[in-house]
Design an enzyme around this catalytic site. Structure first.
Site, PDB file in Angstrom:
ATOM      1  N   GLU B  47      20.456  30.555  41.362  1.00  0.00           N
ATOM      2  CA  GLU B  47      19.662  29.909  42.402  1.00  0.00           C
ATOM      3  C   GLU B  47      18.420  29.235  41.844  1.00  0.00           C
ATOM      4  OE1 GLU B  47      21.065  32.880  42.665  1.00  0.00           O
ATOM      5  OE2 GLU B  47      22.344  32.763  44.433  1.00  0.00           O
ATOM      6  N   HIS B 116      20.938  41.169  53.682  1.00  0.00           N
ATOM      7  CA  HIS B 116      21.565  39.938  54.189  1.00  0.00           C
ATOM      8  C   HIS B 116      21.053  39.564  55.580  1.00  0.00           C
ATOM      9  CE1 HIS B 116      24.418  40.111  50.890  1.00  0.00           C
ATOM     10  NE2 HIS B 116      25.025  39.028  51.320  1.00  0.00           N
TER      11      HIS B 116
HETATM   12  C1  LIG Z   1      21.777  36.021  44.672  1.00  0.00           C
HETATM   13  C2  LIG Z   1      23.002  35.881  45.499  1.00  0.00           C
HETATM   14  N1  LIG Z   1      23.594  34.686  45.603  1.00  0.00           N
HETATM   15  C3  LIG Z   1      24.716  34.547  46.343  1.00  0.00           C
HETATM   16  C4  LIG Z   1      25.260  35.618  46.997  1.00  0.00           C
HETATM   17  C5  LIG Z   1      26.538  35.459  47.825  1.00  0.00           C
HETATM   18  N2  LIG Z   1      27.644  36.088  47.089  1.00  0.00           N
HETATM   19  C6  LIG Z   1      27.960  37.374  47.314  1.00  0.00           C
HETATM   20  S1  LIG Z   1      29.122  37.928  46.269  1.00  0.00           S
HETATM   21  C7  LIG Z   1      29.227  36.453  45.487  1.00  0.00           C
HETATM   22  C8  LIG Z   1      30.149  36.302  44.326  1.00  0.00           C
HETATM   23  C9  LIG Z   1      29.764  37.204  43.188  1.00  0.00           C
HETATM   24  O1  LIG Z   1      30.725  37.165  42.199  1.00  0.00           O
HETATM   25  P1  LIG Z   1      30.799  38.221  41.047  1.00  0.00           P
HETATM   26  O2  LIG Z   1      29.461  38.502  40.486  1.00  0.00           O
HETATM   27  O3  LIG Z   1      31.820  37.721  40.100  1.00  0.00           O
HETATM   28  O4  LIG Z   1      31.305  39.569  41.736  1.00  0.00           O
HETATM   29  P2  LIG Z   1      32.667  39.827  42.523  1.00  0.00           P
HETATM   30  O5  LIG Z   1      32.391  39.542  43.955  1.00  0.00           O
HETATM   31  O6  LIG Z   1      33.708  38.964  41.944  1.00  0.00           O
HETATM   32  O7  LIG Z   1      32.959  41.283  42.329  1.00  0.00           O
HETATM   33  C10 LIG Z   1      28.369  35.532  46.076  1.00  0.00           C
HETATM   34  C11 LIG Z   1      28.239  34.131  45.683  1.00  0.00           C
HETATM   35  C12 LIG Z   1      24.587  36.844  46.896  1.00  0.00           C
HETATM   36  N3  LIG Z   1      25.028  37.937  47.547  1.00  0.00           N
HETATM   37  N4  LIG Z   1      23.482  36.959  46.138  1.00  0.00           N
END
Ligand SMILES: Cc1ncc(C[n+]2csc(CCOP(=O)(O)OP(=O)(O)O)c2C)c(N)n1
Ligand SMILES: [Mg+2]
Lengths: 382, 315
Positions: B47, B116
């Site tokens: 971000e 959230h």
């Molecule tokens: C700082 C932040 N940005 C965006 C989000 C929205 N978001 C939640 S999970 C996710 C994907 C995360 O991917 P990863 O780290 O690979 O974990 P996975 O869900 O695949 O286990 C996103 C974009 C968030 N929760 N926090």
């Protein structure tokens, strides 16, 4: 294909009534590596632990559809070998920091399924009193410092927990789970550098499931060899087959041994895959069905189950027993969650400040409650 | 957004999952196919970097629309917003302007728990150098974008999560308001002014319905712009009704509601027949359990009771 796959639709499994119980969390072994019988028993425990997580979450899907569970729910289905394998290397005094996809981590660390499911029901008997829900499972008594729903948000905190262990001169380890997506956050890179610089007892367990929500690994990272990049911070780092629980366990033991021996942070890139959508809200339009099917052939339950059958140490009746135990554990959790109570709304303002602190100094809400002049919402909202 | 992208080739969109995925809330579905990956740009979870990159591109003369999924994650980019976007024009003595549009969702109400569910519009509205908008209707969400892009300075647009499920006919006959940055009187009334914005507007309108049944005539003001605030519309309503309830999903202390109350005291104190009432969120991280979340958030019932109190009825 093992029975694990055939049994997959679980309805009938969870409804089979309550009976015997078995501890779901495998005990860490102590020097039993070459003892065939102990190995055999250990593999059974690993399989049972993964099966419990699988059946638990499959039931969560149904309970979500039935609106018993709300909010965001992120399933771990397909990734069970990571949580179960890594936690084998941890002792009860070690700490864990997790993500919003943490049902598996919590269960593998011994947080009771009852408390986890009650949390998802929003009940006061939940492991976070219903304040956190699926994404925020906590159990400080077991040193499980939570589901964090800000991607990467747990990493600096884990470094701080590790710093405390170092300053106290313990041999405890802190394990932080996070995703491939989190690897792109500044918080990861700042933490990796800090941990290496200060030689902190931190295990960075990166669950590389190849997607961050809908974004594939290749669109997240210019260099997708995450272990190689982590090693640039000056810490041992390597990739592991995250669908093979034995490989995960072995890697985690090696890493944790190194950490306990004072060699500072270690990074594991656990290559895995989620079989389900990112969350219950996600229509999952971005993945090729064939890709999902290909990974399903590497289902961690199948991988271990097949090995055990080949070794002649897993028989159909045994597996059926395991299924029954998992089903019963899930059914117990469900009736516990159903019967558990809701927290009274009068308690709404608790846990904003520590309670002895509030007793001494009052809290910020005094004015607010006053301003309410008898509004009917306890705790005074308005 | 489609119109903006078509009208001006300096405009591009970037953010997490805005392209192939179509946006976390489906807002940008189809745009990638139409405008291609250069202009509908998926970002990694970074971000601070991509908001900062949006600021840089804006300085260089492009017109980026940067989507941060939710206000909760925008905290990772707050440094870029405050220390760069909002500040560069001033610090450079007027040389470096930052025409960026930042979009994000805000608010609670879907059992997503504390991390959230933040409503931090008031924090952003605290910052000189940015314009803060909060559309409460799909029509406003559409109509705000073009003027936001035309603004030479940073504009932050907050869309409340609960509004994505409302729909309305945005047909070509839809009347576009030129004064999209001013407050809107959503319902006229004589006895009490309900001043609100964003996700709380439907609650305030429902409260006005209930008050009407109690023979209390409520005027409902939708602020639309949180910075600058439209003092003229607010004070005109106060002068007319002499009673005020400010409804704000932010926490009460140091809130937008506090700012609005202070302005009313400064500018229309002698028009008031009763103290200003505030209906805000309880000062607690928003809990997951549904009954607790409901208890923490402004509700139609709370608004009705506050309005009855201020007009001196059985509240
Ligand atoms: C700082 C932040 N940005 C965006 C989000 C929205 N978001 C939640 S999970 C996710 C994907 C995360 O991917 P990863 O780290 O690979 O974990 P996975 O869900 O695949 O286990 C996103 C974009 C968030 N929760 N926090
Ligand atoms: Mg991932």
């Amino acid at each position: 294909m093992s029975t694990a796959r055939k049994k997959s639709p679980k309805n009938e499994a969870t409804r089979r009534g309550v009976g015997s119980s078995r501890t779901a969390r495998p005990r860490p072994r102590s020097g039993a590596r070459n003892d065939g019988e102990a190995e055999d028993k250990h593999r059974h425990e690993l399989l049972a632990a993964m099966l419990l997580i699988r059946r638990f979450e499959e039931r969560c899907v149904e309970l979500y559809s039935a609106s018993a569970i709300r909010g965001f729910v992120h399933l771990y289905i397909g990734e069970e070998a990571v949580a179960v394998g890594v936690t084998q290397a941890l002792e009860p005094a070690d700490a864990v920091v997790s993500t919003y996809r943490e049902h598996g981590h919590a269960l593998a660390r011994g947080v009771p399924a009852e408390a986890v499911l009650a949390e998802m029901y929003g009940k006061v008997s939940g492991c976070s009193r219903g304040r956190g829900g699926s994404m925020h499972l906590f159990d400080a008594g077991r040193r499980f410092y939570g589901g964090n729903a800000i991607v990467g948000g747990g990493l600096p905190v884990a470094a701080g927990l590790a710093l405390a262990e170092k300053l106290r001169d313990t041999t405890n380890v802190v394990c932080c789970f996070f995703g491939d997506g989190a690897f792109a956050e500044g918080e990861f890179h700042e933490t990796a550098n800090l941990a290496a610089l200060w030689n902190l007892p931190l295990l960075l367990a990166c669950e590389n499931n190849r997607y961050a929500m809908g974004t594939p690994l290749t669109a997240e990272h210019a260099q997708t060899d995450l272990a190689m990049r982590a090693s640039s911070y000056g810490m041992p780092a390597w990739a592991v087959d995250g669908m093979d629980v034995l490989a995960v366990e072995q890697a985690a033991r090696r890493a944790v041994d190194g950490i306990r021996a004072g060699h500072g942070p270690h990074f594991l890139e656990l290559r895995t895959y989620r079989f389900r959508a990112h969350s219950m809200y996600d229509p999952d339009r971005y993945r090729d069905k064939a890709e999902i099917e290909r990974w399903r052939t590497r289902d961690p339950l199948t991988v271990l189950g097949t090995l055990m059958r080949t070794l002649g140490e897993l028989h159909d009746e045994e597996y059926a027993d395991m299924e029954r135990d998992a089903a019963e554990a899930v059914a117990r959790a469900e009736s516990f969650a159903e019967e558990a109570l809701l927290e009274p709304t009068a308690d709404l303002l608790r846990f904003v400040h520590s309670e002895d602190q509030v007793a001494r100094h009052g809290d910020d809400n005094g004015h607010q409650q006053q301003a309410e002049h008898g509004d009917d919402v306890p705790g005074g909202v308005a | 957004m489609r119109e903006a992208l078509t009208a001006d080739d300096r405009v591009f969109l970037m953010g997490e999952d805005v392209g192939k995925y179509g946006g976390a809330f489906g807002v940008s579905l189809g745009l990638l196919e139409e405008f291609g990956p250069e202009r509908i740009r998926d970002t990694p979870l970074s971000e601070a970097a991509f908001v900062g990159a949006g600021i840089g591109a804006a300085i260089a003369g492009l017109r980026p629309i940067v989507e941060v999924m939710t206000v909760n994650f925008s905290l990772l980019a707050l440094d870029q917003v405050l220390n760069n976007a909002a500040t560069l024009l001033h610090m450079s003595g007027g040389q470096v302007s930052v025409p960026i549009v930042l979009r994000m969702t805000t608010g609670a109400g879907r059992q997503l728990a504390a991390q959230h569910s933040h409503s931090l519009e008031g924090w952003y509205a605290h910052i000189p150098g940015i314009r803060v908008l909060a559309p409460a209707t799909p029509a406003d969400a559409r109509d705000m974008l073009a003027p936001a892009l035309a603004d030479p300075d940073p504009v932050v647009i907050f869309e409340h999560g609960s509004l994505y499920n409302t729909s309305s006919d945005l047909s070509a006959t839809h009347h576009r308001r030129a004064d999209i940055f001013s407050a809107a009187v959503r319902r006229q009334g004589d006895d009490v002014s309900l001043i609100t914005y964003g996700g709380s507007l439907p609650k305030a309108l429902a409260a006005a319905d209930r008050l009407a049944a109690d023979r209390v005539s409520a005027e409902v003001i939708d602020l639309r712009s949180l910075r600058p605030l439209d003092d003229a519309t607010i004070m005109a309503s106060v002068r007319h009704t002499n009673h005020v309830v400010v409804v704000d999903e932010g926490w009460r202390t140091g809130s937008l509601a506090a700012e609005i109350s202070a302005r009313i005291c400064e500018q229309a104190f002698y028009e008031l027949d009763a103290p200003v009432e505030r209906v805000c969120s309880a000062e607690v991280p928003i809990p997951y359990a549904r009954h607790m979340e409901e208890a923490a958030l402004p509700s139609t019932g709370n608004i009705v009771r506050a309005a009855l109190r201020t007009v001196g009825r059985n509240g």
